[in-house]
Every structure is written in structure tokens, then in C-alpha cells.
Design a protein around this motif. Structure first.
Motif, PDB file in Angstrom:
ATOM      1  N   THR A  51      -1.587 -24.960  -3.930  1.00 18.11           N
ATOM      2  CA  THR A  51      -2.848 -25.665  -3.730  1.00 18.11           C
ATOM      3  C   THR A  51      -2.789 -27.017  -4.442  1.00 18.11           C
ATOM      4  N   LEU A  52      -3.654 -27.909  -4.025  1.00 17.31           N
ATOM      5  CA  LEU A  52      -3.672 -29.262  -4.556  1.00 17.31           C
ATOM      6  C   LEU A  52      -4.377 -29.305  -5.903  1.00 17.31           C
ATOM      7  N   ALA A  53      -3.665 -29.780  -6.935  1.00 19.67           N
ATOM      8  CA  ALA A  53      -4.252 -29.900  -8.271  1.00 19.67           C
ATOM      9  C   ALA A  53      -4.676 -31.329  -8.572  1.00 19.67           C
ATOM     10  N   ASP A  54      -3.875 -32.299  -8.133  1.00 19.54           N
ATOM     11  CA  ASP A  54      -4.202 -33.708  -8.350  1.00 19.54           C
ATOM     12  C   ASP A  54      -3.342 -34.545  -7.410  1.00 19.54           C
ATOM     13  N   PHE A  55      -3.716 -35.804  -7.222  1.00 15.16           N
ATOM     14  CA  PHE A  55      -2.997 -36.644  -6.262  1.00 15.16           C
ATOM     15  C   PHE A  55      -3.402 -38.093  -6.463  1.00 15.16           C
ATOM     16  N   ARG A  56      -2.589 -38.994  -5.903  1.00 17.79           N
ATOM     17  CA  ARG A  56      -2.929 -40.411  -5.842  1.00 17.79           C
ATOM     18  C   ARG A  56      -2.341 -40.997  -4.561  1.00 17.79           C
ATOM     19  N   GLN A  57      -3.037 -41.954  -3.998  1.00 15.80           N
ATOM     20  CA  GLN A  57      -2.503 -42.722  -2.875  1.00 15.80           C
ATOM     21  C   GLN A  57      -1.978 -44.028  -3.459  1.00 15.80           C
ATOM     22  N   VAL A  58      -0.699 -44.297  -3.214  1.00 15.03           N
ATOM     23  CA  VAL A  58      -0.041 -45.393  -3.921  1.00 15.03           C
ATOM     24  C   VAL A  58       0.664 -46.357  -2.967  1.00 15.03           C
ATOM     25  N   TYR A 108      -6.755 -49.558  -3.256  1.00 17.85           N
ATOM     26  CA  TYR A 108      -8.215 -49.718  -3.261  1.00 17.85           C
ATOM     27  C   TYR A 108      -8.810 -49.663  -4.666  1.00 17.85           C
ATOM     28  N   LYS A 109      -8.043 -50.066  -5.675  1.00 13.36           N
ATOM     29  CA  LYS A 109      -8.530 -49.978  -7.051  1.00 13.36           C
ATOM     30  C   LYS A 109      -9.809 -50.788  -7.301  1.00 13.36           C
ATOM     31  N   PRO A 110      -9.952 -52.014  -6.767  1.00 11.03           N
ATOM     32  CA  PRO A 110     -11.207 -52.750  -7.014  1.00 11.03           C
ATOM     33  C   PRO A 110     -12.446 -51.990  -6.558  1.00 11.03           C
ATOM     34  N   LYS A 111     -12.362 -51.301  -5.425  1.00 14.81           N
ATOM     35  CA  LYS A 111     -13.512 -50.542  -4.943  1.00 14.81           C
ATOM     36  C   LYS A 111     -13.812 -49.366  -5.870  1.00 14.81           C
ATOM     37  N   ILE A 112     -12.767 -48.718  -6.358  1.00 15.83           N
ATOM     38  CA  ILE A 112     -12.959 -47.585  -7.258  1.00 15.83           C
ATOM     39  C   ILE A 112     -13.564 -48.051  -8.576  1.00 15.83           C
ATOM     40  N   ASP A 113     -13.088 -49.176  -9.095  1.00 19.03           N
ATOM     41  CA  ASP A 113     -13.657 -49.728 -10.328  1.00 19.03           C
ATOM     42  C   ASP A 113     -15.138 -50.036 -10.147  1.00 19.03           C
ATOM     43  N   ARG A 114     -15.473 -50.580  -8.985  1.00 19.50           N
ATOM     44  CA  ARG A 114     -16.877 -50.909  -8.709  1.00 19.50           C
ATOM     45  C   ARG A 114     -17.715 -49.640  -8.667  1.00 19.50           C
ATOM     46  N   MET A 115     -17.162 -48.577  -8.096  1.00 17.04           N
ATOM     47  CA  MET A 115     -17.863 -47.295  -8.037  1.00 17.04           C
ATOM     48  C   MET A 115     -18.164 -46.779  -9.437  1.00 17.04           C
ATOM     49  N   PHE A 116     -17.188 -46.895 -10.338  1.00 17.13           N
ATOM     50  CA  PHE A 116     -17.360 -46.363 -11.683  1.00 17.13           C
ATOM     51  C   PHE A 116     -18.293 -47.216 -12.530  1.00 17.13           C
ATOM     52  N   PHE A 146     -14.092 -40.066   3.435  1.00 16.83           N
ATOM     53  CA  PHE A 146     -15.000 -40.761   2.538  1.00 16.83           C
ATOM     54  C   PHE A 146     -14.560 -42.218   2.450  1.00 16.83           C
ATOM     55  N   ALA A 147     -15.390 -43.105   2.944  1.00 16.05           N
ATOM     56  CA  ALA A 147     -15.096 -44.543   2.894  1.00 16.05           C
ATOM     57  C   ALA A 147     -16.017 -45.185   1.868  1.00 16.05           C
ATOM     58  N   LEU A 148     -15.440 -45.963   0.976  1.00 17.29           N
ATOM     59  CA  LEU A 148     -16.186 -46.598  -0.105  1.00 17.29           C
ATOM     60  C   LEU A 148     -16.362 -48.079   0.193  1.00 17.29           C
ATOM     61  N   PHE A 149     -17.610 -48.538   0.194  1.00 14.51           N
ATOM     62  CA  PHE A 149     -17.968 -49.916   0.516  1.00 14.51           C
ATOM     63  C   PHE A 149     -17.390 -50.369   1.860  1.00 14.51           C
ATOM     64  N   TYR A 269      -8.594 -41.797  -0.624  1.00 15.15           N
ATOM     65  CA  TYR A 269      -8.094 -40.656  -1.382  1.00 15.15           C
ATOM     66  C   TYR A 269      -8.236 -40.858  -2.887  1.00 15.15           C
ATOM     67  N   ASN A 270      -7.981 -42.058  -3.357  1.00 16.27           N
ATOM     68  CA  ASN A 270      -8.058 -42.304  -4.796  1.00 16.27           C
ATOM     69  C   ASN A 270      -9.487 -42.203  -5.322  1.00 16.27           C
ATOM     70  N   ALA A 271     -10.455 -42.582  -4.509  1.00 18.21           N
ATOM     71  CA  ALA A 271     -11.848 -42.417  -4.917  1.00 18.21           C
ATOM     72  C   ALA A 271     -12.175 -40.934  -5.082  1.00 18.21           C
ATOM     73  N   ILE A 272     -11.669 -40.100  -4.178  1.00 21.27           N
ATOM     74  CA  ILE A 272     -11.906 -38.663  -4.275  1.00 21.27           C
ATOM     75  C   ILE A 272     -11.253 -38.103  -5.531  1.00 21.27           C
TER      76      ILE A 272
END
Length: 283
Positions: A51-58, A108-116, A146-149, A269-272
Motif C-alpha cells: 500500500t502507498l505510504a508516501d509519495f512525491r511527483q518530481v 507545482y511547489k509555488p501553488k503548494i506553498d500558497r496553499m499552506f 484535485f487541482a489547486l488554483f 499529487y504533491n498537494a495531496i
């Protein structure tokens, strides 16, 4: 020459109750497809279910995978043949390494930073994931997205879809246009007067869902409110039941079909991964 786009992919940490090791791997494919392949292929099949424990889209999954394998080379399981991805590590240790990745590798790091930076939104979206049970469908990312911004309809904070239609979204709060929120749920919500009263008090309405691909018994709740106040809706009788009733049926239908959504290419994926990290810290 291989383009940077062709290098983009996923690095994942898998775990299994039948194996004392974790698996660290990389792939071009989304987790949904890759996990099914792992659970059907030796030597991993006999050690699963994974099962999936953790992940990143890179940006470059081969490089990230190589660096992780090199970092943990002393922990490599050398007793199981025909594999080089099993490590005597805890999920926490491997996840810590993902959190230390070069930020330029994270898509998509800028979008994730904005979310946080928006605590109200982060609280709302984490609660929505827990409230609807979507936290139990992380491996099925791709049938839900899930699409962010996104730029949809002049700008949204987020859009969450199951298959081909939206089940939740919020517009951006602008000076001349207040934030509008939509949640799709089962029509059983119509049996709860307190919900109708709340929606009406927040300049909203409840109407039959207009999407052609929506289930016949769905309705859309639309209302104007900020994220911190939307949490009031979740405590009302019937809301959680109606959300789970619709979302789970829609998710099960899509998972049975084993087909990725047409919106999968927009999925963040990274936002999730970050949202799930917040949820784990809350529990």
C-alpha cells in the motif's frame, strides 16, 4: 535526447504488513497503476499486499530514486533476490528523506506553498478529506483528482472531481466577487431542514446536479462563505452521511472500471501528499 518532461514522474514509498522492509521506487506512472503492477509481480507479490505510504511527483524521478537508494544503501535488503528496492527502514525515515528533497525537484511547489499560507483553507480541505473518507482513497488518485488554483471559470481555489465531474470546488475570493463554494452530495440531504436553513442563510441554494455523468440521486449545495465558516456546515445533521453516500458510490463505480479520470493530468499529487501529512499530524 530525453526531455525534462519525459523525466517527470513519481517516487513512492510502499509498505506491506507481510514484509519488514519498505519499498522505495520510482516510475513514470501514477501510484494507482504502479501499485497494481507491484502487487502482481514477483518478488514483491509474495510480500504484499503493498500500500502507498508516501509519495512525491518530481521533475526527474530517476535521479531522485537513485539518490534515495544511494542514501539508504546500507539498509538495502540483500537477502531477497531479483530486487533492489527493499530497505530495512521505517516509513517515517523514508518520508523524512522525501521532505528533504531539493525544492526545485517538487512539481507545482509555488501553488503548494500558497496553499499552506492559508490556514483556513488548509483546515477546510483537511476536514473535507477526513469527513468524506477520501483519506482512504489515496491509492486511487487518478480516478479522483484535485487541482489547486486552476484557471477554470476565471479562477478557483481548488477543484475536486470524481471521474469526469466536480464534486467540490471553491472560487477565489475577489474584491467584487465573494467566494462561492459547491459540494455535491446525495439527495437525502433534502430531508434535513437545518441544512436548507443554513444554505439559505449563506446566500445559497440546493439544486439537482447538472452534470450528465453525475449519479441520478445527487444534488449540489452552493453557498457564499469563507473557508473558516464553511466548517459550520460539516457539524449539521445529515451532511456527512449525504457526502459519504454519494462520494463513495461514485468512487466505487470508478474504481471498478479501473480507468483514470480525463482530468488526471491536472491532478496535484504533491498537494495531496502535503494534505495527508497535515492530517497525520492531527491524529
Amino acid at each position: 535526447m530525453e526531455s525534462s518532461f519525459e523525466k517527470q514522474g513519481y517516487v513512492d514509498i510502499l509498505q506491506s504488513a507481510n514484509c519488514s522492509c519498505i519499498k522505495i521506487g520510482g516510475t513514470d506512472f501514477p501510484p494507482l497503476k504502479r501499485i497494481k503492477e507491484i502487487n502482481a509481480t514477483e518478488p514483491y507479490k509474495s510480500l504484499g499486499v503493498w500500500t502507498l505510504a508516501d509519495f512525491r511527483q518530481v521533475v526527474d524521478w530517476r535521479m531522485v530514486e537513485h539518490n534515495l537508494h544511494y542514501r539508504f544503501r546500507s539498509c538495502l535488503n540483500t537477502e531477497i533476490k531479483n530486487q533492489k528496492e527493499l530497505f530495512h527502514l521505517s516509513v517515517a525515515e523514508a518520508s523524512h528523506a522525501l521532505n528533504e528533497l531539493d525544492e526545485n525537484q517538487i512539481l507545482y511547489k509555488p501553488k503548494i506553498d500558497r496553499m499552506f499560507q492559508d490556514e483556513a483553507f488548509l483546515s477546510y480541505i483537511a476536514q473535507l478529506f477526513k469527513f468524506t473518507g477520501l483519506v482512504h482513497w489515496v491509492e486511487q488518485q487518478g480516478i479522483w483528482t484535485f487541482a489547486l488554483f486552476p484557471s477554470t471559470n476565471g479562477g478557483r481555489y481548488f477543484t475536486l472531481s470524481i471521474g469526469t465531474h466536480e464534486v467540490a470546488f471553491s472560487t477565489l475570493d475577489k474584491k467584487d466577487t465573494p467566494q462561492c463554494n459547491v459540494l455535491v452530495m446525495d439527495s437525502l440531504i433534502l430531508d434535513f431542514p437545518s441544512v436548507k436553513k443554513w444554505v439559505k442563510a449563506h446566500n445559497g441554494n440546493i439544486q439537482k446536479t447538472e452534470y450528465d455523468t453525475a449519479l441520478s440521486h445527487s444534488v449540489s449545495l452552493q453557498f457564499v462563505e469563507g473557508f473558516s465558516d464553511v466548517l459550520e456546515l460539516f457539524v449539521l445533521d445529515g451532511v456527512r452521511r449525504a457526502l459519504i453516500a454519494y462520494w463513495y458510490e461514485a468512487l466505487i463505480q470508478k474504481s471498478d472500471g479501473d480507468r483514470l479520470s480525463s482530468y488526471e493530468r491536472y491532478h496535484n499529487y504533491n498537494a495531496i501528499a502535503k494534505i495527508m501529512e497535515v492530517i497525520r499530524k492531527q491524529t
